[in-house]
Design a protein around this motif. Structure first.
Motif, PDB file in Angstrom:
ATOM      1  N   VAL A  12       0.842  -1.191   0.000  1.00 58.48           N
ATOM      2  CA  VAL A  12       0.000   0.000   0.000  1.00 58.48           C
ATOM      3  C   VAL A  12       0.873   1.235   0.000  1.00 58.48           C
ATOM      4  O   VAL A  12       2.096   1.150   0.210  1.00 58.48           O
ATOM      5  N   GLN A  13       0.246   2.381  -0.207  1.00 55.74           N
ATOM      6  CA  GLN A  13       0.965   3.651  -0.155  1.00 55.74           C
ATOM      7  C   GLN A  13       0.825   4.277   1.225  1.00 55.74           C
ATOM      8  O   GLN A  13      -0.115   3.981   1.974  1.00 55.74           O
ATOM      9  N   SER A  17      -4.856   2.403   4.398  1.00 53.77           N
ATOM     10  CA  SER A  17      -5.255   1.523   5.493  1.00 53.77           C
ATOM     11  C   SER A  17      -5.216   0.068   5.050  1.00 53.77           C
ATOM     12  O   SER A  17      -5.362  -0.243   3.863  1.00 53.77           O
ATOM     13  N   LEU A  18      -5.037  -0.808   6.019  1.00 50.02           N
ATOM     14  CA  LEU A  18      -5.119  -2.246   5.817  1.00 50.02           C
ATOM     15  C   LEU A  18      -5.735  -2.857   7.059  1.00 50.02           C
ATOM     16  O   LEU A  18      -5.555  -2.333   8.154  1.00 50.02           O
ATOM     17  N   ARG A  19      -6.425  -3.984   6.867  1.00 46.74           N
ATOM     18  CA  ARG A  19      -6.905  -4.755   8.005  1.00 46.74           C
ATOM     19  C   ARG A  19      -6.349  -6.164   7.912  1.00 46.74           C
ATOM     20  O   ARG A  19      -6.608  -6.879   6.950  1.00 46.74           O
ATOM     21  N   LYS A  66       0.017   3.726  18.432  1.00 50.84           N
ATOM     22  CA  LYS A  66      -1.125   4.206  19.207  1.00 50.84           C
ATOM     23  C   LYS A  66      -1.829   5.336  18.456  1.00 50.84           C
ATOM     24  O   LYS A  66      -1.190   6.251  17.958  1.00 50.84           O
ATOM     25  N   GLY A  67      -3.146   5.222  18.356  1.00 49.20           N
ATOM     26  CA  GLY A  67      -3.924   6.225  17.644  1.00 49.20           C
ATOM     27  C   GLY A  67      -4.099   5.936  16.162  1.00 49.20           C
ATOM     28  O   GLY A  67      -4.940   6.545  15.500  1.00 49.20           O
ATOM     29  N   ARG A  68      -3.319   5.011  15.635  1.00 44.64           N
ATOM     30  CA  ARG A  68      -3.424   4.645  14.215  1.00 44.64           C
ATOM     31  C   ARG A  68      -3.914   3.207  14.027  1.00 44.64           C
ATOM     32  O   ARG A  68      -4.623   2.929  13.053  1.00 44.64           O
ATOM     33  N   PHE A  69      -3.536   2.325  14.930  1.00 46.89           N
ATOM     34  CA  PHE A  69      -3.903   0.916  14.828  1.00 46.89           C
ATOM     35  C   PHE A  69      -4.957   0.586  15.886  1.00 46.89           C
ATOM     36  O   PHE A  69      -4.927   1.128  16.992  1.00 46.89           O
ATOM     37  N   THR A  70      -5.855  -0.327  15.531  1.00 42.20           N
ATOM     38  CA  THR A  70      -6.866  -0.794  16.474  1.00 42.20           C
ATOM     39  C   THR A  70      -6.951  -2.314  16.396  1.00 42.20           C
ATOM     40  O   THR A  70      -7.103  -2.884  15.308  1.00 42.20           O
ATOM     41  N   VAL A  71      -6.855  -2.948  17.555  1.00 48.82           N
ATOM     42  CA  VAL A  71      -6.980  -4.404  17.640  1.00 48.82           C
ATOM     43  C   VAL A  71      -8.390  -4.739  18.114  1.00 48.82           C
ATOM     44  O   VAL A  71      -8.937  -4.055  18.984  1.00 48.82           O
ATOM     45  N   SER A  86      -3.563   5.222   8.437  1.00 51.58           N
ATOM     46  CA  SER A  86      -2.480   6.204   8.300  1.00 51.58           C
ATOM     47  C   SER A  86      -1.122   5.512   8.267  1.00 51.58           C
ATOM     48  O   SER A  86      -0.195   5.888   8.992  1.00 51.58           O
ATOM     49  N   LEU A  87      -1.014   4.515   7.426  1.00 43.78           N
ATOM     50  CA  LEU A  87       0.213   3.719   7.382  1.00 43.78           C
ATOM     51  C   LEU A  87       1.399   4.556   6.927  1.00 43.78           C
ATOM     52  O   LEU A  87       1.271   5.468   6.097  1.00 43.78           O
TER      53      LEU A  87
END
Length: 123
Positions: A12-13, A17-19, A66-71, A86-87
């Motif tokens: 990705v650029q 986002s990715l999941r 923190k603030g960008r990734f969610t588990v 926001s990779l």
């Protein structure tokens, strides 16, 4: 036999986002904390995030995400997710999911590991 299988990685650029998903089998999924780790080229594997078992109410993150990734997790599907927003290029790594009986950020505490999925973020 416990198996953890990750999926969802890709190229990705920056800013995308990715999941990631990790499907578990062979264990009582809801009884385990699930963690995400990553290993960048030339670096040691590092903690990314973890989530509690039964309720999934407790999450913990590395400062870098923190603030960008969610588990999150779906115990009915034996699946844990890592939503990555926001990779950045520095997020490029092989991402692993892992299972542990109690809260830990330490790689050595985790008993079961997946094979990893590659995430590459271009600038």
């Amino acid at each position: 036999q416990v198996q953890l299988v990750e999926s969802g990685g890709g190229l990705v650029q920056a800013g995308d986002s990715l999941r990631l998903s990790c499907v578990a089998s062979g264990l009582t999924f809801s009884g385990y904390y699930m963690g995400w780790f990553r290993q960048a080229p030339g670096k040691e594997r590092a903690f990314v995030a973890t989530i509690s078992g039964w309720s999934g109410s407790t999450g913990d993150y590395a400062d870098s995400v923190k603030g960008r990734f969610t588990v999150s997790r779906d115990n009915a599907k034996n699946t844990v997710y890592l939503q990555m927003n926001s990779l950045k290029p520095e997020d490029t790594a092989v991402y692993y999911c892992a299972a542990v009986r109690s809260f830990s950020r330490s790689e050595s505490a985790y008993a079961y590991w997946g094979q990893g999925t590659q995430v590459t973020v271009s600038s």
